[in-house]
Design an enzyme around this catalytic site. Structure first.
Site, PDB file in Angstrom:
ATOM      1  N   ASP A  84       0.861  -1.174  -0.080  1.00  0.00           N
ATOM      2  CA  ASP A  84      -0.022  -0.029   0.193  1.00  0.00           C
ATOM      3  C   ASP A  84       0.732   1.310   0.132  1.00  0.00           C
ATOM      4  O   ASP A  84       2.100   1.190   0.477  1.00  0.00           O
ATOM      5  CB  ASP A  84      -0.860  -0.109   1.297  1.00  0.00           C
ATOM      6  CG  ASP A  84      -0.086   0.263   2.524  1.00  0.00           C
ATOM      7  OD1 ASP A  84       0.640  -0.459   2.755  1.00  0.00           O
ATOM      8  OD2 ASP A  84      -0.782   0.772   3.381  1.00  0.00           O
ATOM      9  N   GLU A 177       0.206  -1.248   5.647  1.00  0.00           N
ATOM     10  CA  GLU A 177       1.542  -0.688   6.304  1.00  0.00           C
ATOM     11  C   GLU A 177       1.189   0.577   6.809  1.00  0.00           C
ATOM     12  O   GLU A 177       1.322   1.174   7.961  1.00  0.00           O
ATOM     13  CB  GLU A 177       2.817  -0.989   6.061  1.00  0.00           C
ATOM     14  CG  GLU A 177       3.895  -0.822   6.884  1.00  0.00           C
ATOM     15  CD  GLU A 177       4.502   0.612   7.008  1.00  0.00           C
ATOM     16  OE1 GLU A 177       5.261   0.915   7.747  1.00  0.00           O
ATOM     17  OE2 GLU A 177       3.920   1.297   6.135  1.00  0.00           O
TER      18      GLU A 177
END
Length: 407
Positions: A84, A177
């Site tokens: 991400d 994350e």
């Protein structure tokens, strides 16, 4: 170019929007991350020779294995990167490639933005190098697609050179994350290694095993709204309560006033009306005692305000997010000593400093796998001024290869 596919691989990855969503209740938080894993990364992992490549829909992790080709290299080492990107526009990423940067301003596409060495003196560290920047309208996504590209490139190199002996290698690409929940469902049993590294650091040489300990704080303020014309001795303005609460926190203990090992309180959101308001904070510190003291302080402020108000109008919700992984890694410094040794052999000076943030390695370390962090190259991350050096990415690949060959 030292590794033929590294740049093209990185460009391909960053053009995919994998921005995470803090308001989502799914794992991954966005469908694009799962699609990225299944349609781009998984086929590529299989093509470059990783075995047992599988995606876990419960935790959003894509995992593969490269077995050792020398039975005397008995260690098992993992490498982890996140799919991400941060909370900034990631739609239609259009990277610029600046060959042989010679200093001065870099205009970011047709936007009105530029990378200026006066504002970003770190640019001066990259004279003569190939830089990849944004076009000024998005972030770049080097955090952490540089890490993914580096791991993939290292594996590709090893499988194309079977005479190079290496230990067992596990690879994991995970979600979310950037919103702090990526490793919450990580399965240690599916990642059997002695230790691992997140390839999620910044400039050349970073080697990190200290992170913040982190907590999220939500404070709700309950007011009492009456007509302002007749409000005397009756109205309780929830927004004013929020201001009062904030002003009771130490003014100099905010991100903009702190560095090094200093912790902080950071107001990240404030919404509301006279009737009800809500303030969102993150709390960060390195030392366990200081971290706990910060949480006690906000509880005490709320209690004091409620006592003054004569009723409970300030409601505190505190949730720990992750802890300083130093506590785990210091028990066995093998991962750090090995990384230092490899970097020094590659003429890279290890830069061992605390991370003023966290990584997935923070949580994974407390699950039983010591997981320090290694540089991946990104600079000015999480915004339009993000850039990365191709040469630094190449050096990260060198380090990965060095680690698994020395194990």
């Amino acid at each position: 170019m030292k590794y033929d596919n590294l740049l093209d691989r990185f460009i391909k990855y960053v053009k995919v929007n994998t921005r995470s969503d803090p308001d989502s209740e799914t794992t991954p938080s966005t469908e694009s991350q799962e699609a990225f894993a299944l349609t781009i990364l998984k086929p590529e992992m299989e093509a470059i020779g990783l075995q047992d490549v599988h995606y876990n829909p419960v935790n959003g992790y894509l995992i593969g294995t490269l077995p050792a080709n020398n039975p005397t290299l008995t260690r098992k080492i993992g490498f982890i990167a996140h799919m991400d990107t941060a909370d900034f526009n990631a739609e239609n990423v259009n990277p610029q490639i600046i060959d042989n940067y010679q200093g001065g301003d870099i205009t970011l596409g047709s936007s009105n933005y530029k990378l200026d060495p006066k504002a970003f003196p770190n640019l001066n560290n990259y004279i003569g190098q190939t830089l990849i920047t944004t076009d000024g309208t998005t972030l770049l996504g080097a955090d952490d697609k540089s890490g993914i590209a580096e791991i993939m490139t290292a594996i590709e190199f090893l499988t194309s050179q079977p005479q190079i002996e290496h230990c067992d290698i596990k690879v994991a690409f995970g979600p979310d994350e950037e919103i702090g929940v990526g490793a919450d469902k990580f399965e240690v049993a599916d990642f059997e290694v002695d230790f691992a590294y997140t390839m999620d650091g910044g400039p050349l040489g970073e080697l990190q095993y200290e992170t913040f300990s982190a907590a999220a704080l939500e404070v709700t303020f309950l007011g009492r709204n009456v007509h302002p014309g007749t409000a005397k001795d009756q109205m309780i303005n929830a927004l004013e309560l929020a201001i009062d609460f904030h002003e009771k926190l130490p003014a100099k203990e905010r991100p903009e006033y702190t560095d090094g090992y200093q912790g902080f309180y950071h107001l990240t959101g404030l919404t509301g009306t006279v009737e009800e308001a809500r303030a969102s904070y993150i709390i960060r510190d390195f030392e366990e005692a200081s971290f706990e003291a910060r949480k006690v302080k906000v509880e005490n402020i709320a209690q004091s305000m409620n006592a003054h108000l004569g009723t409970k109008r300030v409601l505190v919700e505190l949730n720990d997010q992750y802890y300083n992984m130093k506590k785990v890694i210091e028990k066995d410094m093998t991962a750090i000593e090995l990384a230092k040794e490899v970097m020094e052999e590659l003429a890279i000076k290890p830069v061992i400093e605390p991370i003023r943030g966290g990584t997935d390695g923070s949580k994974i370390s407390f699950m039983g796998i010591p997981t320090p962090n290694i540089f991946a190259g990104g600079e000015n991350m999480h915004g339009r001024f993000e850039f990365v050096s191709l040469q630094t990415m190449e050096r990260a690949v060198d380090v990965i290869i060095g680690l698994v060959c020395k194990a």
